[in-house]
Design an enzyme around this catalytic site. Structure first.
Site, mmCIF file in Angstrom:
data_model
loop_
_atom_site.group_PDB
_atom_site.id
_atom_site.type_symbol
_atom_site.label_atom_id
_atom_site.label_comp_id
_atom_site.label_asym_id
_atom_site.label_seq_id
_atom_site.Cartn_x
_atom_site.Cartn_y
_atom_site.Cartn_z
ATOM 1 N N LEU A 274 0.885 -1.154 0.000
ATOM 2 C CA LEU A 274 0.000 0.000 0.000
ATOM 3 C C LEU A 274 0.921 1.202 0.000
ATOM 4 O O LEU A 274 1.860 1.254 0.801
ATOM 5 C CB LEU A 274 -0.883 0.020 1.252
ATOM 6 C CG LEU A 274 -2.105 -0.901 1.288
ATOM 7 C CD1 LEU A 274 -2.729 -0.867 2.681
ATOM 8 C CD2 LEU A 274 -3.127 -0.503 0.243
ATOM 9 N N ASP A 275 0.679 2.165 -0.894
ATOM 10 C CA ASP A 275 1.611 3.292 -0.948
ATOM 11 C C ASP A 275 1.506 4.126 0.327
ATOM 12 O O ASP A 275 0.591 3.970 1.134
ATOM 13 C CB ASP A 275 1.409 4.128 -2.215
ATOM 14 C CG ASP A 275 0.068 4.822 -2.278
ATOM 15 O OD1 ASP A 275 -0.360 5.407 -1.263
ATOM 16 O OD2 ASP A 275 -0.563 4.811 -3.353
ATOM 17 N N LYS A 276 2.464 5.008 0.486
ATOM 18 C CA LYS A 276 2.595 5.785 1.719
ATOM 19 C C LYS A 276 1.334 6.557 2.052
ATOM 20 O O LYS A 276 0.974 6.722 3.233
ATOM 21 C CB LYS A 276 3.790 6.743 1.591
ATOM 22 C CG LYS A 276 4.106 7.535 2.845
ATOM 23 C CD LYS A 276 5.337 8.403 2.636
ATOM 24 C CE LYS A 276 5.673 9.205 3.888
ATOM 25 N NZ LYS A 276 6.873 10.048 3.693
ATOM 26 N N SER B 268 -1.753 5.744 1.370
ATOM 27 C CA SER B 268 -2.935 4.893 1.479
ATOM 28 C C SER B 268 -2.961 4.211 2.847
ATOM 29 O O SER B 268 -1.945 4.111 3.531
ATOM 30 C CB SER B 268 -2.934 3.829 0.380
ATOM 31 O OG SER B 268 -2.956 4.433 -0.905
#
Length: 221
Positions: A52-54, A56
């Site tokens: 999960l990107d930073k 999210s």
């Protein structure tokens, strides 16, 4: 039984990566998901399934058995469901485009399903389902759409709420082991790749029937 998977409710602002050190004094400002877990999880080799990107938040699974990572990450093996808040009013025509594929720098990107949960004047809350995930796929999809004023839409909030049969629960930053029932349900929904079998053959020097079907490791069941 020894737990095989754990669930972390990842908050925004944390990177899904191994820290260079667990000491925040040596690396001030470093925020990785491992800092939300006891030190022994990093030391024992627990690894995240996917990313999960930073910016999210939401459901992130960890496993200790390496072969499970590939199994759980295999495209099409498991639906991923997200709640997404978008800047812009998403209309029916946008939903049709998302289903067919939206042009992006990575090529056309689509979602398996999109449902509008709520519409505000300038924002839309949606539930988006992906069967496979490319880098920043949902953010790229909406960036490729225009609102009524011709402006590109933008994802404001993105939270993963379900991964296969496992649903997000708890509070941000909390973690728990998956129960044995949840683990079995998840593994049943993501079967391992079938191995090619072979017909039994007759050994040339005897009448003994043999087979070159490989033994199945119990860990792969």
């Amino acid at each position: 039984m020894t737990p095989r998977l754990l669930l972390l409710y990842k908050p925004k602002g944390y990177e899904v990566t191994r820290p260079k050190t667990l000491s925040s004094e040596a690396y001030p400002g470093q925020k990785t998901v491992y800092s939300l877990l006891p030190d022994e999880f990093h030391e024992d080799g627990w690894v995240p399934v996917g990313r999960l990107d930073k910016d999210s938040s939401g459901l992130l699974l960890f496993v200790k058995e390496g072969f499970l990572v590939a199994r759980l990450q295999k495209p099409g093996n498991m639906d991923k469901v997200y709640e997404v808040l978008v800047k812009g009013r998403v209309e029916q025509e946008h939903l049709k485009r998302i289903a067919k594929g939206v042009g992006t720098p990575l090529g056309p990107l689509a979602a398996k399903a999109v449902e509008v949960l709520d519409r505000l004047e300038f924002q839309t809350l949606l539930r988006v389902t992906l069967s496979e995930g490319k880098n920043k796929q949902i953010r790229r999809i909406f960036a490729g759409l225009k609102d009524g004023e011709g402006k590109s839409m933008r994802v404001l909030e993105l939270k993963r709420v379900r991964l296969g049969p496992i649903e997000l629960d708890g509070e941000e930053g909390s973690w728990r082991y998956l129960s044995e029932a949840e683990t079995q349900k998840l593994l049943a929904a993501t079967p391992p790749k079938a191995r090619k079998g072979f017909w039994p053959r007759i050994h040339p020097d005897t009448t003994k029937e043999t087979s070159n079907l490989p033994m199945m490791n119990s860990d792969e069941l």
